[in-house]
Design a protein around this motif. Structure first.
Motif, PDB file in Angstrom:
ATOM      1  N   ARG A 211       0.819  -1.110  -0.019  1.00  0.00           N
ATOM      2  CA  ARG A 211      -0.126  -0.175  -0.137  1.00  0.00           C
ATOM      3  C   ARG A 211       0.811   1.186  -0.126  1.00  0.00           C
ATOM      4  NH1 ARG A 211      -3.440   0.757   5.131  1.00  0.00           N
ATOM      5  NH2 ARG A 211      -4.235  -1.337   4.631  1.00  0.00           N
ATOM      6  N   ALA A 212       0.440   2.236  -0.904  1.00  0.00           N
ATOM      7  CA  ALA A 212       1.531   3.400  -0.796  1.00  0.00           C
ATOM      8  C   ALA A 212       1.028   4.241   0.518  1.00  0.00           C
ATOM      9  CB  ALA A 212       0.966   4.205  -2.129  1.00  0.00           C
ATOM     10  N   LYS A 213       2.173   5.169   0.774  1.00  0.00           N
ATOM     11  CA  LYS A 213       2.108   5.768   2.016  1.00  0.00           C
ATOM     12  C   LYS A 213       1.736   7.350   1.578  1.00  0.00           C
ATOM     13  CE  LYS A 213       4.788   6.841   5.892  1.00  0.00           C
ATOM     14  NZ  LYS A 213       6.155   6.555   6.527  1.00  0.00           N
ATOM     15  N   ASN A 214       1.089   8.056   2.178  1.00  0.00           N
ATOM     16  CA  ASN A 214       0.832   9.390   1.867  1.00  0.00           C
ATOM     17  C   ASN A 214       1.895  10.446   1.696  1.00  0.00           C
ATOM     18  OD1 ASN A 214      -0.593  11.744   1.334  1.00  0.00           O
ATOM     19  ND2 ASN A 214      -1.663  11.980   3.027  1.00  0.00           N
ATOM     20  N   LEU A 215       2.113  11.433   0.974  1.00  0.00           N
ATOM     21  CA  LEU A 215       2.982  12.466   1.079  1.00  0.00           C
ATOM     22  C   LEU A 215       3.151  12.932   2.410  1.00  0.00           C
ATOM     23  CD1 LEU A 215       2.257  14.271  -2.096  1.00  0.00           C
ATOM     24  CD2 LEU A 215       3.838  12.466  -2.014  1.00  0.00           C
ATOM     25  N   PRO A 216       4.273  13.706   2.495  1.00  0.00           N
ATOM     26  CA  PRO A 216       4.800  14.322   3.919  1.00  0.00           C
ATOM     27  C   PRO A 216       3.622  15.297   4.253  1.00  0.00           C
ATOM     28  CG  PRO A 216       6.723  13.824   2.809  1.00  0.00           C
ATOM     29  CD  PRO A 216       5.775  13.659   1.706  1.00  0.00           C
ATOM     30  N   ASN A 217       3.553  15.856   5.257  1.00  0.00           N
ATOM     31  CA  ASN A 217       2.659  16.913   5.722  1.00  0.00           C
ATOM     32  C   ASN A 217       3.124  18.177   4.827  1.00  0.00           C
ATOM     33  OD1 ASN A 217       1.359  15.408   7.262  1.00  0.00           O
ATOM     34  ND2 ASN A 217       2.056  15.949   9.147  1.00  0.00           N
ATOM     35  N   ASP A 218       2.136  19.062   4.870  1.00  0.00           N
ATOM     36  CA  ASP A 218       2.548  20.184   4.097  1.00  0.00           C
ATOM     37  C   ASP A 218       3.316  21.231   5.103  1.00  0.00           C
ATOM     38  OD1 ASP A 218       0.646  21.308   5.868  1.00  0.00           O
ATOM     39  OD2 ASP A 218      -0.921  21.799   4.280  1.00  0.00           O
ATOM     40  N   SER A 219       3.598  22.529   4.410  1.00  0.00           N
ATOM     41  CA  SER A 219       4.421  23.313   5.290  1.00  0.00           C
ATOM     42  C   SER A 219       3.823  23.820   6.616  1.00  0.00           C
ATOM     43  CB  SER A 219       4.489  24.717   4.254  1.00  0.00           C
ATOM     44  OG  SER A 219       3.366  25.312   4.248  1.00  0.00           O
ATOM     45  N   LEU A 220       2.454  23.666   6.634  1.00  0.00           N
ATOM     46  CA  LEU A 220       1.897  24.029   8.085  1.00  0.00           C
ATOM     47  C   LEU A 220       1.487  22.759   8.921  1.00  0.00           C
ATOM     48  CD1 LEU A 220      -0.969  26.196   6.520  1.00  0.00           C
ATOM     49  CD2 LEU A 220       1.212  27.024   7.543  1.00  0.00           C
ATOM     50  N   ASN A 221       2.402  21.626   8.371  1.00  0.00           N
ATOM     51  CA  ASN A 221       2.188  20.496   9.169  1.00  0.00           C
ATOM     52  C   ASN A 221       0.734  19.674   9.220  1.00  0.00           C
ATOM     53  OD1 ASN A 221       3.810  18.368  10.575  1.00  0.00           O
ATOM     54  ND2 ASN A 221       3.049  19.034  12.705  1.00  0.00           N
ATOM     55  N   LEU A 222       0.085  19.882   8.100  1.00  0.00           N
ATOM     56  CA  LEU A 222      -1.142  19.490   7.693  1.00  0.00           C
ATOM     57  C   LEU A 222      -1.240  18.411   6.961  1.00  0.00           C
ATOM     58  CD1 LEU A 222      -3.296  22.705   7.484  1.00  0.00           C
ATOM     59  CD2 LEU A 222      -3.034  21.235   9.615  1.00  0.00           C
TER      60      LEU A 222
END
Length: 432
Positions: A211-222
């Motif tokens: 299963r793929a893993k989501n991208l890292p959190n964005d610049s606001l850590n969301l």
């Protein structure tokens, strides 16, 4: 003569053939209705998926399967030079609800696989037409819901799916239908491991191998939302979990996954889809080429080596010299060795020329694909499918014609060396 099968919103199945005339300078289109559609405005008989395969019993006949919006699926024999469809078997997926749709349909050695957006997975085994029944009792399983696309790997050992808040996932086909993974549906509720509420956990489901893993959190850590809309296999391996897959998203991004390398995408090309995100994505038959359309009016050829757009397809406007985007979003793409066909919401089926990307990354694309011909089919076409027969001679004629046209255009655009000087001596103008 390239030929394609199309399905539309009213349930019609048509054969669309393109033929060159006038010494290869013009095209002529022939449209034959094979299955008549419904006149109902409800679109309940709309064709959502079409697949084609050779008849497992041998011979020159082929089998065509069509999945409809009302949950019914039919398998037809394709016979005769003029093409006639004879229904061999049909069945209905009662687990398909009105708000859902078919997201996958495929022929395999074991039968016909189908999957719906609410996770109803089915394997229907076809029986010889001499038998009293055309198919045996189906094998059923349940997958996660909110699926956008489902595809069977070429070796039939695995399948993949992706969707809205559903990461790209690969399953072992046999284990998906095994006794510890089979789900039964009773009054709309799943019974078994999948009945538990699915949480965002690293633990794989029974039958799931990757299963793929989501991208890292964005610049606001969301957390970044998962909005997968389409995908295509680039390469399949004999190892069940070793696949190379290209995924399109609602944000217009195209992501490449190599399951041997990482769970996150090895490439993430942003902004490919200009309007509404990625609608359709299909692997090309030329090396390092894939075709991508958004939900606006754009259809592109993409270079897989760098994620750059090699060229886009344009329609001729009312003024011949003016080129415009399509007037409707592309609903389906069919790749063949010589050409590319597309269906769009503007009720046109188009035939396109294709050219491979340059030998070296970053080189200028010498030849660019064009819309060779288009035909109005009265009803919005939903699916287009290549009939499996190649036509290399037509491809060569197109290449020769475009090469000649390119030379003429080059000479026409060249300016005389003396044009900038009235005395004809060709002196360079003073730029000061």
């Amino acid at each position: 003569m390239p030929r394609y099968f199309t399905g539309d919103e009213l349930g019609s199945i048509k054969s669309v053939s393109f033929k060159q005339t006038n010494g290869g300078k013009e095209w002529e289109t022939s449209v034959d209705s094979l299955i008549e559609g419904s006149s109902s405005a409800s679109r309940s008989r709309a064709i959502q998926k079409l697949v084609l395969t050779s008849n497992p019993e041998g011979g020159s006949e082929k089998l065509l399967a069509a999945a409809r919006a009302d949950g019914s699926t039919s398998v037809f024999h394709i016979t005769g030079e003029t093409t006639t469809l004879q229904e061999q078997s049909s069945w209905k997926e009662n687990r398909l609800k009105q708000t859902h749709k078919y997201v996958g349909l495929s022929f395999g050695k074991r039968g016909v696989y189908s999957c719906t957006s609410n996770g109803a997975l089915r394997l229907t085994t076809l029986i010889s037409e001499d038998s009293a029944d055309a198919q045996q009792d189906p094998n059923l399983a349940v997958l996660p819901t909110r699926l956008a696309e489902w595809q069977l790997a070429s070796d039939e050992q695995t399948f993949a799916y992706a969707g809205d808040e559903v990461e790209l996932s690969i399953w072992d086909t046999e284990r998906a239908f095994s006794s510890d993974s089979v789900q039964s549906i009773d009054e709309g509720k799943a019974v078994g491991p999948a009945s538990r509420k699915r949480k965002r956990t690293e633990q794989l489901l029974s039958g799931e191998v990757w299963r793929a893993k989501n991208l890292p959190n964005d610049s606001l850590n969301l957390r970044q939302p998962v909005r997968n809309t389409a995908f295509t296999y680039l390469q399949t391996s004999s190892a069940p979990s070793h696949q190379n897959i290209l995924v399109g998203t609602q944000f217009g991004d195209v992501r490449r996954y190599d399951t041997r390398t990482a769970r996150r995408p090895v490439s993430n090309w942003t902004g490919i889809g200009k309007t509404g995100g990625i609608g359709v994505i299909e692997n090309g038959l030329n090396k390092n080429q894939v075709f991508v359309s958004d939900r606006g009016s754009n259809l592109y050829a993409l270079d897989l080596r760098n994620g750059k757009i090699s060229f886009g397809y344009k329609d001729q406007g009312l003024i011949p010299a003016v080129e415009l985007g399509f007037s409707g979003a592309v609903t389906s793409i069919a790749v063949s060795p010589s050409f590319l066909a597309s269906n769009a919401e503007d009720r046109y089926t188009r035939l396109h020329s294709t050219f491979p990307p340059p030998d070296q990354v970053g080189q200028q694309q010498e030849h660019k694909g064009e819309v060779l011909e288009k035909t109005y089919v009265n009803v919005v076409p939903t699916v287009v499918l290549w009939d499996g027969t190649a036509d290399a001679s037509a491809k060569e004629a197109v290449e020769d014609e475009e090469a000649e046209g390119g030379d003429d255009e080059m000479w026409d655009n060249m300016e005389s060396a003396e044009s900038d000087d009235e005395d004809g001596k060709g002196r360079k103008k003073d730029s000061r």
